[in-house]
Scaffold this motif. Structure first.
Motif, mmCIF file in Angstrom:
data_model
loop_
_atom_site.group_PDB
_atom_site.id
_atom_site.type_symbol
_atom_site.label_atom_id
_atom_site.label_comp_id
_atom_site.label_asym_id
_atom_site.label_seq_id
_atom_site.Cartn_x
_atom_site.Cartn_y
_atom_site.Cartn_z
ATOM 1 N N GLU A 255 6.368 -7.823 -4.113
ATOM 2 C CA GLU A 255 6.092 -6.452 -4.560
ATOM 3 C C GLU A 255 7.342 -5.584 -4.544
ATOM 4 O OE1 GLU A 255 2.939 -2.802 -3.640
ATOM 5 O OE2 GLU A 255 2.916 -4.640 -2.434
ATOM 6 N N THR A 256 8.191 -5.725 -3.530
ATOM 7 C CA THR A 256 9.377 -4.867 -3.413
ATOM 8 C C THR A 256 10.450 -5.202 -4.450
ATOM 9 O OG1 THR A 256 10.293 -6.392 -1.765
ATOM 10 C CG2 THR A 256 9.027 -4.496 -0.938
ATOM 11 N N ARG A 257 10.278 -6.319 -5.195
ATOM 12 C CA ARG A 257 11.296 -6.778 -6.140
ATOM 13 C C ARG A 257 10.874 -6.606 -7.606
ATOM 14 N NH1 ARG A 257 15.175 -10.279 -4.323
ATOM 15 N NH2 ARG A 257 15.189 -11.263 -6.389
#
Length: 509
Positions: A255-257
């Protein structure tokens, strides 16, 4: 002018069905279709001659005559050759001689007239050009696209494994058909100078054509379809494609990427495309992993990193890629999928969406004869990292001017260096995005390709014997009657490839 395109392998239909489903399809079909349409739009009549397939798995290829919607003057003509079902190109040889060529001549006899000239594609199309010319006198140009000798080299053919490899690929017919095609054609068309001087100069083609004879060769690069791949073009499924890509990123990427740029590669799952080298480059570079995700658009498989392929050759490509992903803990950084609508329009929409993320296109094939894919990505606005082996060395570089970053495909560190150059420097990304796009817009159009083909075809149809040539090679009895003895073909192939002085044991089944 009335022009026939001889293209028995793969197939054509109005919807570009199965364009990535089989190695016989893909780029060469796009080449022929776009060239035929561009010539037709100049007011000429064009027939794309291909093989009829009556098979439930290939329903689009059954009708004898087909057209492209909204395009005048182009017919797709499908004529029988051997059994009704789909056959890979390696198995077509006897059916071309016994059925396809006679059916072409019968078709035009019933139509009331033959084309003025033919353009033949690949060795199988070239062989048919030779046979039709001998029967009717109609001249033809020969566009090989790729030659069998280079494939033999890549497969590392030896005197010990020749018979086994030939059982799968039928080089015994392909090489001799290519020799005939380049020898008997009015002119040989290559996409690059490198293709002419490196591929045609292979020892197996010695005596068939003189690569230094400018009367026998011309370079005509293919074009990119700006109406599909242009930065300002739009397809009917533009938004749907964007949503589909976002869904696949949500499935595969942490998700953070998910908002990072991507390194995108789009190709069939074949060893020669060297997707493994790209994955290895990504795995060895902490910088690349920090700055981008890797996206592999792979054709028909929806989740190739997680599911095994039913096709053994495809699985052979995927297994080592999965191993690199696993060993380097790349899960959450790599996404692989086929587009839901496997069309050029969907691929172009994907490129335009990825430009907004300042992404990079990568083509790391061991050798790429021309390389239309990076030009299509470039005209959409993506800067390109491409193999230095083959066509990209001419299309993406001229003297000291760079229009893309060329890398050694067999050196993952060099691939990583090229990618880092674009992803780590905003000015470099901007320069190559602009330079690559302008290079394609100026030099690689289908209109220009069509004009050059037309000039040649008009020339050879009015003066078919204008070009001096080497001594004509004889047509082997098998290429007149497939029921004749064929053992000699493998012996001839062995002599051509290894040299007649080397003793080679030929095991003929």
């Amino acid at each position: 002018m009335h022009i026939g395109f001889l293209n028995p392998q793969g197939n054509f239909d109005s919807n570009n069905s199965h364009i990535t489903k089989h190695p016989d399809f893909g780029g060469q079909l796009i080449y022929v279709k776009q060239l035929a349409i561009a010539i037709a739009q100049m007011g000429h009549k064009v027939d794309i001659l291909t093989r009829q397939i009556i098979d439930p798995e290939w329903p689009e290829f059954a009708e004898v005559i087909d057209t492209y919607p909204g395009i005048d003057n182009v017919r797709i003509i499908r004529l029988p050759a051997g059994p009704k079902e789909f056959l890979p190109k390696e198995l077509l040889w006897p059916h071309l001689v016994a059925d396809w060529v006679p059916n072409i001549l019968k078709f035009y006899q019933e139509q009331g007239g033959l084309p003025d000239g033919m353009t033949a594609h690949y060795g199988d199309g070239g062989l048919c050009g030779v046979l039709i010319q001998e029967e009717t006198g109609i001249p033809f140009t020969f566009t090989a696209h790729s030659l069998g000798a280079q494939k033999m080299d890549k497969l590392e053919v030896t005197s010990e494994n020749l018979t086994e490899i030939d059982e799968q690929f039928n080089f015994r017919y392909r090489i001799l058909a290519e020799r005939l095609s380049m020898n008997r054609s009015a002119i040989n068309i290559t996409s690059t100078r490198q293709e002419r001087f490196e591929q045609y100069s292979h020892r197996v083609y010695s005596g068939a054509v003189d690569v230094n004879d400018d009367n026998r060769f011309t370079v005509i690069p293919p074009g990119a379809d700006f109406s599909i791949f242009g930065a300002k073009a739009r397809s009917e499924n533009e938004e749907a494609t964007q949503w589909f890509i976002q869904e696949r990123l949500a499935r595969d990427i942490a998700e953070t990427r998910r908002d990072l740029p991507v390194i995108v590669a789009s190709s069939r799952l074949e060893l020669k495309k060297n997707i493994l080298g790209l994955v290895q480059a990504f795995a060895m570079s902490p910088t690349l992993q920090e700055r981008a995700n890797l996206m592999l658009i792979t054709g028909g498989l929806d989740n190739p990193l997680q599911e095994e392929a039913s096709d053994g050759m495809t699985e052979e490509v995927l297994a080592p890629i999965r191993k690199v992903v696993e060993e380097n803990d790349l899960w959450g950084k790599v996404s692989a999928f086929g587009l839901s609508n496997q069309s050029q329009e969907s691929l172009a929409a994907a490129y335009r969406f990825l430009v907004k993320r300042r992404s990079v296109f990568a083509l790391t094939a061991v050798y790429e004869p021309f390389g239309l894919a990076p030009l299509e990505a470039a005209v959409a606005g993506l800067p390109v990292v491409a193999t230095k082996n083959g066509g990209p060395s001419e299309s993406l570089q001229q003297g000291d001017e760079e229009y893309g970053v060329l890398v050694d495909p067999e050196d993952p560190a060099d691939i990583a260096r090229g990618l880092e150059r674009l992803l780590c420097d905003a000015q470099e990304w901007e320069y190559f995005a602009q330079a690559g796009q302008q290079r394609v817009l100026k030099n690689y159009t289908w209109e220009s390709t069509a004009e050059n083909y037309l000039t040649l075809l008009e020339q050879i149809s009015s003066s078919p014997e204008a070009s001096p040539r080497a001594e004509l090679l004889p047509i082997h009895p098998y290429f007149r009657n497939p029921e004749s003895q064929t053992d000699v073909f493998l012996e001839e192939l062995s002599d051509l490839y290894f040299g007649s002085n080397q003793k080679v044991l030929i095991n003929v089944a």
